[in-house]
Scaffold this motif. Structure first.
Motif, PDB file in Angstrom:
ATOM      1  N   VAL A  34      40.944  29.888  23.642  1.00  0.00           N
ATOM      2  CA  VAL A  34      40.751  30.105  25.088  1.00  0.00           C
ATOM      3  C   VAL A  34      42.012  30.821  25.609  1.00  0.00           C
ATOM      4  CG1 VAL A  34      40.164  29.019  27.284  1.00  0.00           C
ATOM      5  CG2 VAL A  34      39.586  27.840  25.162  1.00  0.00           C
ATOM      6  N   HIS A  35      42.388  31.983  25.165  1.00  0.00           N
ATOM      7  CA  HIS A  35      41.480  32.843  24.479  1.00  0.00           C
ATOM      8  C   HIS A  35      42.012  33.339  23.123  1.00  0.00           C
ATOM      9  CE1 HIS A  35      42.541  37.293  25.461  1.00  0.00           C
ATOM     10  NE2 HIS A  35      41.484  37.469  24.766  1.00  0.00           N
ATOM     11  N   TRP A  36      43.148  32.847  22.697  1.00  0.00           N
ATOM     12  CA  TRP A  36      43.724  33.117  21.383  1.00  0.00           C
ATOM     13  C   TRP A  36      43.954  31.757  20.682  1.00  0.00           C
ATOM     14  CZ3 TRP A  36      48.167  37.356  21.190  1.00  0.00           C
ATOM     15  CH2 TRP A  36      47.632  38.615  21.513  1.00  0.00           C
TER      16      TRP A  36
ATOM     17  N   LEU B 168      44.377  50.107  33.545  1.00  0.00           N
ATOM     18  CA  LEU B 168      43.340  49.317  32.877  1.00  0.00           C
ATOM     19  C   LEU B 168      43.975  48.052  32.317  1.00  0.00           C
ATOM     20  CD1 LEU B 168      41.575  52.119  30.778  1.00  0.00           C
ATOM     21  CD2 LEU B 168      40.622  50.972  32.785  1.00  0.00           C
ATOM     22  N   PHE B 169      43.476  46.904  32.693  1.00  0.00           N
ATOM     23  CA  PHE B 169      43.974  45.650  32.136  1.00  0.00           C
ATOM     24  C   PHE B 169      43.481  45.551  30.690  1.00  0.00           C
ATOM     25  CE2 PHE B 169      43.513  41.030  31.373  1.00  0.00           C
ATOM     26  CZ  PHE B 169      44.836  40.672  31.534  1.00  0.00           C
ATOM     27  N   GLU B 170      44.369  45.159  29.802  1.00  0.00           N
ATOM     28  CA  GLU B 170      44.074  45.144  28.362  1.00  0.00           C
ATOM     29  C   GLU B 170      43.551  46.502  27.887  1.00  0.00           C
ATOM     30  OE1 GLU B 170      41.555  41.931  27.073  1.00  0.00           O
ATOM     31  OE2 GLU B 170      43.052  40.419  27.485  1.00  0.00           O
TER      32      GLU B 170
ATOM     33  N   ARG C 127      33.658  38.099  36.080  1.00  0.00           N
ATOM     34  CA  ARG C 127      33.859  39.326  35.293  1.00  0.00           C
ATOM     35  C   ARG C 127      34.993  39.106  34.290  1.00  0.00           C
ATOM     36  NH1 ARG C 127      36.297  44.831  35.769  1.00  0.00           N
ATOM     37  NH2 ARG C 127      37.587  44.113  37.509  1.00  0.00           N
ATOM     38  N   TYR C 128      36.033  38.445  34.742  1.00  0.00           N
ATOM     39  CA  TYR C 128      37.158  38.126  33.855  1.00  0.00           C
ATOM     40  C   TYR C 128      36.697  37.204  32.721  1.00  0.00           C
ATOM     41  CZ  TYR C 128      41.547  36.080  32.289  1.00  0.00           C
ATOM     42  OH  TYR C 128      42.578  35.649  31.504  1.00  0.00           O
ATOM     43  N   TYR C 129      36.017  36.121  33.076  1.00  0.00           N
ATOM     44  CA  TYR C 129      35.636  35.133  32.059  1.00  0.00           C
ATOM     45  C   TYR C 129      34.741  35.749  30.988  1.00  0.00           C
ATOM     46  CZ  TYR C 129      33.455  31.501  29.464  1.00  0.00           C
ATOM     47  OH  TYR C 129      32.994  30.769  28.399  1.00  0.00           O
TER      48      TYR C 129
ATOM     49  N   SER D 280      52.367  29.041  27.017  1.00  0.00           N
ATOM     50  CA  SER D 280      50.953  28.654  26.921  1.00  0.00           C
ATOM     51  C   SER D 280      50.186  29.595  26.013  1.00  0.00           C
ATOM     52  CB  SER D 280      50.283  28.711  28.294  1.00  0.00           C
ATOM     53  OG  SER D 280      50.951  27.902  29.194  1.00  0.00           O
ATOM     54  N   HIS D 281      50.635  30.851  25.988  1.00  0.00           N
ATOM     55  CA  HIS D 281      49.807  31.890  25.382  1.00  0.00           C
ATOM     56  C   HIS D 281      50.726  33.042  25.015  1.00  0.00           C
ATOM     57  CE1 HIS D 281      46.485  34.474  24.664  1.00  0.00           C
ATOM     58  NE2 HIS D 281      46.040  34.686  25.873  1.00  0.00           N
ATOM     59  N   MET D 282      50.549  33.555  23.797  1.00  0.00           N
ATOM     60  CA  MET D 282      51.437  34.629  23.333  1.00  0.00           C
ATOM     61  C   MET D 282      50.914  36.028  23.640  1.00  0.00           C
ATOM     62  SD  MET D 282      54.392  33.971  22.159  1.00  0.00           S
ATOM     63  CE  MET D 282      54.646  35.629  21.537  1.00  0.00           C
ATOM     64  N   GLU D 283      49.755  36.161  24.257  1.00  0.00           N
ATOM     65  CA  GLU D 283      49.289  37.513  24.560  1.00  0.00           C
ATOM     66  C   GLU D 283      50.342  38.189  25.451  1.00  0.00           C
ATOM     67  OE1 GLU D 283      45.244  37.948  26.015  1.00  0.00           O
ATOM     68  OE2 GLU D 283      45.298  40.074  25.513  1.00  0.00           O
ATOM     69  N   PRO D 284      50.599  39.473  25.210  1.00  0.00           N
ATOM     70  CA  PRO D 284      51.742  40.104  25.883  1.00  0.00           C
ATOM     71  C   PRO D 284      51.682  40.141  27.418  1.00  0.00           C
ATOM     72  CG  PRO D 284      51.169  41.356  23.938  1.00  0.00           C
ATOM     73  CD  PRO D 284      50.089  40.318  24.112  1.00  0.00           C
ATOM     74  N   ASP D 285      50.519  39.942  28.012  1.00  0.00           N
ATOM     75  CA  ASP D 285      50.521  39.877  29.490  1.00  0.00           C
ATOM     76  C   ASP D 285      51.251  38.624  29.971  1.00  0.00           C
ATOM     77  OD1 ASP D 285      48.214  38.676  28.307  1.00  0.00           O
ATOM     78  OD2 ASP D 285      47.170  38.603  30.231  1.00  0.00           O
ATOM     79  N   HIS D 286      51.533  37.706  29.046  1.00  0.00           N
ATOM     80  CA  HIS D 286      52.299  36.499  29.420  1.00  0.00           C
ATOM     81  C   HIS D 286      53.613  36.354  28.657  1.00  0.00           C
ATOM     82  CE1 HIS D 286      48.711  35.676  31.549  1.00  0.00           C
ATOM     83  NE2 HIS D 286      48.003  35.701  30.443  1.00  0.00           N
ATOM     84  N   SER D 287      53.688  36.972  27.505  1.00  0.00           N
ATOM     85  CA  SER D 287      54.918  36.818  26.715  1.00  0.00           C
ATOM     86  C   SER D 287      55.775  38.084  26.744  1.00  0.00           C
ATOM     87  CB  SER D 287      54.568  36.484  25.255  1.00  0.00           C
ATOM     88  OG  SER D 287      53.939  37.596  24.637  1.00  0.00           O
TER      89      SER D 287
ATOM     90  N   LEU E 206      46.822  31.413  34.641  1.00  0.00           N
ATOM     91  CA  LEU E 206      47.796  32.484  34.385  1.00  0.00           C
ATOM     92  C   LEU E 206      47.466  33.782  35.118  1.00  0.00           C
ATOM     93  CD1 LEU E 206      48.664  31.978  30.595  1.00  0.00           C
ATOM     94  CD2 LEU E 206      50.146  31.597  32.571  1.00  0.00           C
ATOM     95  N   HIS E 207      46.285  33.859  35.712  1.00  0.00           N
ATOM     96  CA  HIS E 207      45.926  35.010  36.560  1.00  0.00           C
ATOM     97  C   HIS E 207      45.157  34.480  37.765  1.00  0.00           C
ATOM     98  CE1 HIS E 207      46.714  37.780  33.197  1.00  0.00           C
ATOM     99  NE2 HIS E 207      45.951  37.020  32.439  1.00  0.00           N
ATOM    100  N   GLY E 208      45.383  35.110  38.909  1.00  0.00           N
ATOM    101  CA  GLY E 208      44.563  34.765  40.068  1.00  0.00           C
ATOM    102  C   GLY E 208      45.092  33.571  40.821  1.00  0.00           C
TER     103      GLY E 208
ATOM    104  N   ALA F 248      46.363  28.041  31.482  1.00  0.00           N
ATOM    105  CA  ALA F 248      46.412  29.291  30.692  1.00  0.00           C
ATOM    106  C   ALA F 248      45.381  30.292  31.247  1.00  0.00           C
ATOM    107  CB  ALA F 248      46.236  29.005  29.205  1.00  0.00           C
ATOM    108  N   ASP F 249      44.661  30.999  30.382  1.00  0.00           N
ATOM    109  CA  ASP F 249      43.719  32.014  30.885  1.00  0.00           C
ATOM    110  C   ASP F 249      42.489  31.391  31.556  1.00  0.00           C
ATOM    111  OD1 ASP F 249      44.995  34.420  30.270  1.00  0.00           O
ATOM    112  OD2 ASP F 249      44.051  34.617  28.309  1.00  0.00           O
ATOM    113  N   ALA F 250      42.185  30.145  31.231  1.00  0.00           N
ATOM    114  CA  ALA F 250      41.009  29.506  31.841  1.00  0.00           C
ATOM    115  C   ALA F 250      41.188  29.456  33.358  1.00  0.00           C
ATOM    116  CB  ALA F 250      40.836  28.101  31.284  1.00  0.00           C
TER     117      ALA F 250
HETATM  118 FE1  FEO Z   1      44.722  36.162  27.051  1.00  0.00          FE
HETATM  119 FE2  FEO Z   1      46.020  36.630  30.204  1.00  0.00          FE
HETATM  120  O1  FEO Z   1      45.990  36.702  28.330  1.00  0.00           O
END
Ligand code: FEO
Length: 387
Positions: free
Chosen positions: A146-148, A22-24, A186-188, A78-85, A217-219, A165-167
């Motif tokens: 967008v999004h933190w 499960l993502f997140e 679905r992601y957005y 760009s973003h500190m959420e752990p999927d990137h940091s 950062l994804h896709g 970033a996530d956009a």
């Molecule tokens: Fe908001 Fe891909 O992390």
């Protein structure tokens, strides 16, 4: 140049994750997800973002492969959420002299997530500031929420690339052949959707730049037909419907509410509605149903009463809609109850707490199971939905 090269000297260095359940910890990703990372090779080398800690070793190998014997000069965060940091500490451990590039909020958050000491090894950037790597110049734009809050995007001026970033992100590993819009939508709506205003503000800033490539950062990396992707984002961030159609989301215990939902779908189709989507909230992917709620201009909620309230999966759906700032839609209500129907009241109250929702009358109540005498009420609700 192989397909990992986005431009001469700009290389994709991300990794796919097809094993994640499960993502997140909440979104199913049947085709996995990619954690994108990029490397710019110039007089100075810059890595743009690390990857989830699940893939640290694979990613570090990839970085080494791209860099060879070179030592990276900068890591842009760009973003500190752990999927990137999530691989940041490992990167710093391997390259202790690397300089971290972020904004004031980045570094406040970095100290929460990691024990990396940044003193003497960081550059704090602010809106519009630039960092020269040699022939490539990076310009930074803040994209809070967008999004933190610490999110920023980077514009590479030579090749005119926006690292977004996530956009413009999407679920699905990069080797997945599938429609972009479905999994990007679905992601957005599920991940960034609450922050339509900040995302719209980012689009406005991006509109002042000449962008040839978007690197999220994804896709997938978006290189052609950018007006299509930007157009989708303009619609999504505005909370306006994307398509005409009716989503019927139902919460049924023993199948009777489901039958009423399907009958409503038939009536709508008979009345000329070209797109009717019927979704079982107890069994289908909630994130997909949320996506459809935002996609279409109308929705009908159909639910059984339960514990003097509403059946829990409908309650959960309503909570999700509220959290994601569902608004600007026309919504009909059908409730089912065997002795004291209560679902309608709960659904109505939830909808009344959302912005610019038109509740379509009449609200329909059925008792236990659909009967011939309920036909007229269903007909009236269906008719109101097409007015
Ligand atoms: Fe908001 Fe891909 O992390």
């Amino acid at each position: 140049m192989n397909d990992k090269y986005i431009a001469e000297d700009i290389v994709y260095a991300g990794v796919d994750d097809k094993e994640i359940d499960l993502f997140e910890s909440q979104y199913i990703v049947p085709n996995g997800v990619s954690y994108n990372s990029y490397i710019i090779l110039d007089e100075k080398t810059a890595i743009l973002d690390t990857v989830d800690g699940r893939k640290t070793e694979e990613w570090l190998e990839r970085v080494q492969e791209v860099l060879g014997d070179r030592i990276p000069d900068y890591l842009v965060i760009s973003h500190m959420e752990p999927d990137h940091s999530g691989s940041l500490e490992a990167l710093v451990k391997r390259y202790p002299d690397i300089c971290l590039v972020g904004n004031a909020k980045t570094f406040a958050m970095l100290s929460q997530f990691t024990s990396v000491h940044v003193e003497g090894h960081c550059v704090t950037v602010a809106e519009g500031e630039v960092l020269s790597l040699g022939s490539h110049t990076l310009q930074f734009f803040m994209a809070p929420m967008v999004h933190w809050p610490e999110v920023m995007v980077t514009y590479e001026q030579k090749e005119r690339i926006l690292f977004s970033a996530d956009a413009f992100g999407k679920f699905g590993a990069l080797d997945t052949e599938e429609d972009w819009a479905c999994e990007a939508r679905r992601y957005y709506f599920n991940i960034v959707g609450k922050y339509g205003g900040p995302a719209a503000a980012l689009l406005k800033k991006a509109g002042t730049l000449d962008i040839q490539v978007i690197c999220p950062l994804h896709g997938p990396i978006l290189k052609e037909n950018l007006e299509y992707y930007i157009g989708k984002y303009q619609t999504w961030t505005s909370y306006e419907p994307e398509d005409e159609g009716v989503l019927i989301a139902y919460a049924s215990i023993h199948g009777n509410t489901a039958k009423a939902a399907r009958r409503l779908a038939e009536l709508l189709e008979e009345k000329g509605v070209k797109k009717v989507v019927v979704s079982d909230l107890a069994r289908e992917d909630m994130a997909e149903v949320i996506e459809d709620a935002f996609r279409y201009d109308r929705m009908i909620l159909a639910a059984a009463s339960y514990d003097a309230g509403v059946f829990p999966c409908m309650e959960s759906f309503l909570n999700h809609l509220k959290a994601k700032a569902y608004q600007n839609r026309k919504v009909g209500i059908l409730e089912n109850g065997s002795w004291a129907p209560s679902a309608g009241k709960v659904m109505r109250a939830a909808l009344e707490g959302m912005k610019n929702i038109t509740i379509v009358e009449p609200m329909v109540t059925i008792k236990s199971a659909l009967k011939p005498e309920d036909g007229q009420k269903l007909e009236e609700l269906a008719e109101s939905m097409v007015q």
